[in-house]
Write an enzyme that holds these catalytic residues in place. Structure first.
Site, PDB file in Angstrom:
ATOM      1  N   SER A 235      42.150  47.058  47.413  1.00 51.98           N
ATOM      2  CA  SER A 235      42.056  45.797  48.143  1.00 51.98           C
ATOM      3  C   SER A 235      41.357  46.042  49.489  1.00 51.98           C
ATOM      4  CB  SER A 235      43.460  45.195  48.321  1.00 51.98           C
ATOM      5  OG  SER A 235      43.395  43.887  48.848  1.00 51.98           O
ATOM      6  N   ASP A 454      41.150  39.300  38.257  1.00 51.28           N
ATOM      7  CA  ASP A 454      41.240  39.233  39.714  1.00 51.28           C
ATOM      8  C   ASP A 454      40.405  38.055  40.227  1.00 51.28           C
ATOM      9  OD1 ASP A 454      41.277  39.677  42.473  1.00 51.28           O
ATOM     10  OD2 ASP A 454      40.958  41.834  42.292  1.00 51.28           O
ATOM     11  N   HIS A 488      44.731  40.449  40.956  1.00 55.93           N
ATOM     12  CA  HIS A 488      44.436  41.402  42.029  1.00 55.93           C
ATOM     13  C   HIS A 488      45.510  42.468  42.157  1.00 55.93           C
ATOM     14  CE1 HIS A 488      42.600  42.824  45.711  1.00 55.93           C
ATOM     15  NE2 HIS A 488      43.720  42.648  46.375  1.00 55.93           N
TER      16      HIS A 488
END
Length: 507
Positions: A235, A454, A488
């Site tokens: 991330s 995601d 995600h």
């Protein structure tokens, strides 16, 4: 290449990790107090005064905070979902490096007078100090990536770090820091400003991903680490891992970029802007100067609800919650036997989001959320953006080395595109600029890992990073796409596929 063969099996197994970021609410879990009643407790509005417990919960929290004038300690609640926890660590459980020298920043004309950076370690540092892996965190994570003797509580990446695990402490020395701008031991808006003796609040300068990485490398200098075995991030941490390789090409051996990006997309900026907007609209935010009063807990809760939508995926929620409603007492049904809908959380997915926000709203500093999320928005590694920031990579100063030799070496290269990795059919207009910007990473083997579900850092962005690296001359780019439905947050959950890719690349 796809690593999704075991994803369905993993989902059916529904593992319950020893860590969780956010407790989930399912049909069998206890719903939060804010979601336990209909909009009016005595039937239709003509029969009684409307009642909104989800709104009353904010007022009740406000009253408790006003009375205590302190943020409550973390309260862990049982959950049934796969989310790991992000908790406020005790200051006695991590190390702190204090950098006493002025620290220049990208966007601020004056340097920070000094900074602290909190960090934790796992494994044993080799005599040559050449076995170090630096883990870069996501937005709201602390340095507590895994349990330690000082803090035996499970960390946010517990199953990935340890003896024989993907980040193997039998062979590597693992370091994880809290980023500057954060609130878990590193210098940020809640830290004391030396000139005033009060919290910086919004007097704190805007920081960049590059500033975060430079601070981490000052820590490495302090520890005597000249070169990383690998820079690993997920991330926002993936942004840092790429930035580390760009800033210090000769000091990073390998890069692992999981569900990240080299250029924040407009959609991701929009999502984070919405979070900052609801937070700053909370009257308690008070332009950032709330440290002597009640924090903007309502804005934080709403911001986290928005964020949670971007962290997971619709297919997962369809499997997990469907259109199920929370159970209600029979007394709340209308006279005709039909269930009375609630304006407060009614669907299980609503109770889930309500619970996520409730659990997070007092665990993280609101100003840190603003500053760190803004740093993510500003991140752009295209050549024109880097030139505008007047940034340049740091190369060795040895007489035999000249930085131009690195740039020249990547110009006449054999493309790493192949039948299995063809060049993009419809490349985005900024791809050439991104390839130019990523040229300093041309000599660093890089793993790029994307997740098809995601929606925050889309799989197209992962392909874009891999394509730009290859176009910039990097012949050692490994790219994988994962299936599965966790969105995600897959990097926190899918030990089999994410862990397997990391293990294979680092070994």
């Amino acid at each position: 290449m796809s690593l999704s063969s075991a994803s369905r099996t993993l989902l059916r197994a529904r593992p319950t990790p020893s860590f969780r970021r956010l407790a989930s609410v399912t049909s069998s879990a206890r719903p939060s107090a804010a979601s336990c009643a209909q909009p009016n407790t005595s039937g239709p509005s003509s029969l009684g005064q409307p009642h909104f417990p989800c709104v009353d919960a904010h007022k009740a929290r406000e009253s408790r905070l006003t009375a205590s004038r302190r943020i409550p300690e973390n309260e862990e609640e049982p959950g049934t979902g796969p989310e790991p926890s992000y908790a406020r660590p005790n200051p006695t459980t991590y190390h702190v490096y204090h950098h006493a020298e002025p620290f220049p920043l990208v966007y601020y004309p004056k340097p920070l007078p000094s900074f602290d950076i909190a960090y934790e370690t796992w494994g044993t540092l080799s005599p040559q100090k050449d076995n170090v892996i630096l883990i870069h965190t996501g937005l709201s994570a602390s340095s507590h990536a895994a349990s330690t003797p000082l803090n035996p509580a499970p960390g946010w990446w517990e199953k990935f770090i340890g003896p024989g695990k993907p980040l193997d402490t039998n062979t590597h020395f693992i370091i994880c820091t809290n980023v500057i701008g954060g609130c878990y031991g590193s210098t940020g808006p809640s830290s004391i400003e030396p000139e005033t003796g009060k919290p910086w609040a919004t007097r704190f300068p805007v920081v960049s991903i590059f500033d975060m990485v430079k601070a981490q490398f000052h820590l490495l200098d302090h520890l005597g680490v000249k070169k990383l075995y690998a820079s690993v991030g997920c991330s926002m941490g993936a942004m840092q891992s790429l930035a580390a390789g760009w800033l210090f090409p000769s000091r990073v051996g390998k890069i692992v970029s999981i569900s990240g990006t080299a250029r924040s997309s407009p959609s991701a900026v929009a999502m984070r802007f919405a979070q900052r907007s609801v937070l700053m609209a909370d009257p308690n935010w008070n332009s950032g100067f709330y440290y002597d009063g009640v924090p903007p807990h309502t804005g934080m809760k709403l911001a986290r609800q928005i964020a949670t939508i971007t962290y997971r995926s619709g297919p997962e929620w369809d499997l997990r919650f469907g259109r199920q409603l929370r159970p209600t007492p029979l007394s709340t049904d209308a006279g005709n036997g039909v269930r009375t809908p609630a304006l407060c959380p009614d669907f299980l997915i609503e109770t889930y989001l309500d619970h996520q926000g409730e659990q997070f709203c007092l665990k993280y500093d609101a100003n840190s959320l603003l500053y760190v999320s803004k740093a993510m928005d500003l991140f752009d590694m295209t050549a024109p953006a880097l030139k505008e920031l007047r940034l340049s990579p740091s190369y060795p100063t040895t007489p035999e080395f000249h930085p131009d030799s690195v740039v020249e070496s990547v110009l006449p290269h054999k493309t790493s595109h192949s039948k299995s990795h063809p060049p993009p059919v419809n490349p985005p207009p900024h791809l050439n600029d991104l390839a130019e910007g990523l040229k300093p990473l041309s000599q660093i083997p890089t793993l790029v890992l994307g997740v098809q579900s995601d929606i925050l850092f889309t799989v197209e962005q992962q392909r874009e990073v891999a394509d730009a690296l290859r176009m910039g001359g990097n012949e050692n780019v490994s790219y994988y796409e994962l299936g599965g439905v966790w969105g995600h947050d897959t990097f926190l959950i899918d030990l089999l596929n994410v862990g397997g890719a990391i293990r294979g690349f680092l070994s």
